[in-house]
Scaffold this motif. Sequence first.
Motif, PDB file in Angstrom:
ATOM      1  N   UNK A 122       0.889  -1.165   0.000  1.00  0.00           N
ATOM      2  CA  UNK A 122       0.000   0.000   0.000  1.00  0.00           C
ATOM      3  C   UNK A 122       0.927   1.215   0.000  1.00  0.00           C
ATOM      4  N   UNK A 123       1.105   1.866  -1.130  1.00  0.00           N
ATOM      5  CA  UNK A 123       2.146   2.893  -1.259  1.00  0.00           C
ATOM      6  C   UNK A 123       2.003   4.044  -0.272  1.00  0.00           C
ATOM      7  N   UNK A 124       3.155   4.558   0.147  1.00  0.00           N
ATOM      8  CA  UNK A 124       3.181   5.672   1.093  1.00  0.00           C
ATOM      9  C   UNK A 124       2.898   6.999   0.405  1.00  0.00           C
ATOM     10  N   UNK A 125       3.275   7.100  -0.868  1.00  0.00           N
ATOM     11  CA  UNK A 125       3.131   8.355  -1.606  1.00  0.00           C
ATOM     12  C   UNK A 125       2.481   8.092  -2.952  1.00  0.00           C
ATOM     13  N   UNK A 126       2.258   9.170  -3.704  1.00  0.00           N
ATOM     14  CA  UNK A 126       1.501   9.080  -4.950  1.00  0.00           C
ATOM     15  C   UNK A 126       2.336   8.614  -6.140  1.00  0.00           C
ATOM     16  N   UNK A 147       4.220  -8.833  -6.834  1.00  0.00           N
ATOM     17  CA  UNK A 147       3.775  -7.699  -6.018  1.00  0.00           C
ATOM     18  C   UNK A 147       2.322  -7.396  -6.352  1.00  0.00           C
ATOM     19  N   UNK A 148       1.521  -7.187  -5.309  1.00  0.00           N
ATOM     20  CA  UNK A 148       0.131  -6.756  -5.472  1.00  0.00           C
ATOM     21  C   UNK A 148      -0.048  -5.431  -4.749  1.00  0.00           C
ATOM     22  N   UNK A 149      -0.633  -4.460  -5.442  1.00  0.00           N
ATOM     23  CA  UNK A 149      -0.933  -3.171  -4.823  1.00  0.00           C
ATOM     24  C   UNK A 149      -2.234  -3.263  -4.043  1.00  0.00           C
ATOM     25  N   UNK A 150      -2.249  -2.625  -2.887  1.00  0.00           N
ATOM     26  CA  UNK A 150      -3.406  -2.636  -2.004  1.00  0.00           C
ATOM     27  C   UNK A 150      -3.914  -1.221  -1.762  1.00  0.00           C
ATOM     28  N   UNK A 151      -5.176  -0.983  -2.046  1.00  0.00           N
ATOM     29  CA  UNK A 151      -5.900   0.250  -1.705  1.00  0.00           C
ATOM     30  C   UNK A 151      -5.447   1.466  -2.506  1.00  0.00           C
ATOM     31  N   UNK A 152      -4.153   1.701  -2.585  1.00  0.00           N
ATOM     32  CA  UNK A 152      -3.627   2.874  -3.272  1.00  0.00           C
ATOM     33  C   UNK A 152      -2.991   2.477  -4.598  1.00  0.00           C
ATOM     34  N   UNK A 153      -3.482   3.049  -5.664  1.00  0.00           N
ATOM     35  CA  UNK A 153      -3.021   2.715  -7.008  1.00  0.00           C
ATOM     36  C   UNK A 153      -1.811   3.582  -7.380  1.00  0.00           C
ATOM     37  N   UNK A 154      -1.062   3.139  -8.370  1.00  0.00           N
ATOM     38  CA  UNK A 154       0.068   3.902  -8.904  1.00  0.00           C
ATOM     39  C   UNK A 154      -0.034   3.913 -10.415  1.00  0.00           C
ATOM     40  N   UNK A 155      -0.064   5.092 -10.999  1.00  0.00           N
ATOM     41  CA  UNK A 155      -0.065   5.203 -12.456  1.00  0.00           C
ATOM     42  C   UNK A 155       1.309   4.836 -13.001  1.00  0.00           C
ATOM     43  N   UNK A 156       1.326   4.201 -14.156  1.00  0.00           N
ATOM     44  CA  UNK A 156       2.590   3.921 -14.814  1.00  0.00           C
ATOM     45  C   UNK A 156       3.256   2.623 -14.407  1.00  0.00           C
ATOM     46  N   UNK A 157       2.614   1.852 -13.522  1.00  0.00           N
ATOM     47  CA  UNK A 157       3.153   0.555 -13.115  1.00  0.00           C
ATOM     48  C   UNK A 157       2.070  -0.502 -13.303  1.00  0.00           C
ATOM     49  N   UNK A 158       2.398  -1.535 -14.065  1.00  0.00           N
ATOM     50  CA  UNK A 158       1.420  -2.582 -14.363  1.00  0.00           C
ATOM     51  C   UNK A 158       1.584  -3.732 -13.374  1.00  0.00           C
ATOM     52  N   UNK A 159       0.659  -3.788 -12.397  1.00  0.00           N
ATOM     53  CA  UNK A 159       0.690  -4.824 -11.372  1.00  0.00           C
ATOM     54  C   UNK A 159      -0.727  -5.279 -11.052  1.00  0.00           C
ATOM     55  N   UNK A 160      -0.850  -6.431 -10.430  1.00  0.00           N
ATOM     56  CA  UNK A 160      -2.134  -6.811  -9.848  1.00  0.00           C
ATOM     57  C   UNK A 160      -2.476  -5.804  -8.760  1.00  0.00           C
ATOM     58  N   UNK A 161      -3.760  -5.509  -8.584  1.00  0.00           N
ATOM     59  CA  UNK A 161      -4.132  -4.533  -7.550  1.00  0.00           C
ATOM     60  C   UNK A 161      -5.545  -4.767  -7.067  1.00  0.00           C
ATOM     61  N   UNK A 162      -5.764  -4.420  -5.804  1.00  0.00           N
ATOM     62  CA  UNK A 162      -7.094  -4.425  -5.204  1.00  0.00           C
ATOM     63  C   UNK A 162      -7.322  -3.021  -4.653  1.00  0.00           C
ATOM     64  N   UNK A 163      -8.248  -2.300  -5.257  1.00  0.00           N
ATOM     65  CA  UNK A 163      -8.473  -0.905  -4.893  1.00  0.00           C
ATOM     66  C   UNK A 163      -9.957  -0.661  -4.601  1.00  0.00           C
TER      67      UNK A 163
END
Length: 338
Positions: A122-126, A147-163
């Motif tokens: 869950x990234x600390x910054x934008x 790596x899976x992103x949680x809650x906070x998305x990041x533009x420009x990085x293609x990953x699995x994510x749950x937002x």
Amino acid sequence: MITIKDIAGLAGVSKSTVSRVLTGTGYVNDETREKIEKVIKENSYEPSESARSLPKRITNTIGVVVPEIDNSFYTEVLNGISQVVDQNNFNIIYFNTNNSLAKEEKALQMLKAQRVRGVILAPAVDYSEPEATKKLKLLLEKINAPVVLLDRDIDGISLDKVVYDNFGSAFAATEALIKAGNKTVGIITGDLNLKHARGRYEGYLEAMKQYNIPVIEKYVLHGDFMADTAYSLAWKMYEQRDIPDGIISCNNRTTLGFLRATRERKMKLGREIAFVGIDHIDVLDIIDYKYSHVTRDTVEMGRATMQLLMDRIKNPLKMNTVQIVPYKLVLKGTELRK
């Protein structure tokens, strides 16, 4: 980068022998040990912590990096993650970054050293700056694990994510106030440097636009998702004796700060000011404090994130998946101004 295999080749021994030297386990005669240690020194080889402690190249450990471990939202999400971790006989390491980029980078470097099986972040910054995004990509590549992103998305990085449906949740909260007859509606925003905060603010703006309700700038209170900030903003608003008919808050901590100021100013929700908050706060149920809110299943969000990581571990070549957690509007009467 030199590996255990390279050290073994240069020393003329097996990888398992090098591993025994690194881990201090099993028998290795003095002559062979000295030969391996000499090769390690000559090649400036720095073994990971996992290489020192385990003969395996990978572990069954999952690394979880969150920005606010003391936030009840993340506590509930971690509960869901832990459930799936336990079901799969994995281990888990938590890192708390306190929304600090430097702490996040340190956490990711430590996970690389630990040779974790996967990471939930869950990234600390934008990461709105290209250089910051590039640096993060490099860090994640070095970890060499899914790596899976949680809650906070990041533009420009293609990953699995749950937002979360940030836009939809704020639209629903604002719409509830408007449909309840409130003619002026304000908002206590989150940190608009963060993508999910901007999504919620945009949901508020769109609802106001669709219902032809003007956005009055003095009723837009620019917060940072922190309770103390929301408290100060709400107190100042009450002190000026110029308040909107209704207002929404953008997360659990913002709600707590707003409710504290409202109580101290002896204002009554649902009478003198209407209110809908984003996020459910379990502790308020204990004291039977009723307020209208938009909620989500946070424990299930954690389970879904960990399950997505397990799927990626089992099938590394599958297409990236984006799961959007739905919201649910729960009206308890405070959306009205009686």
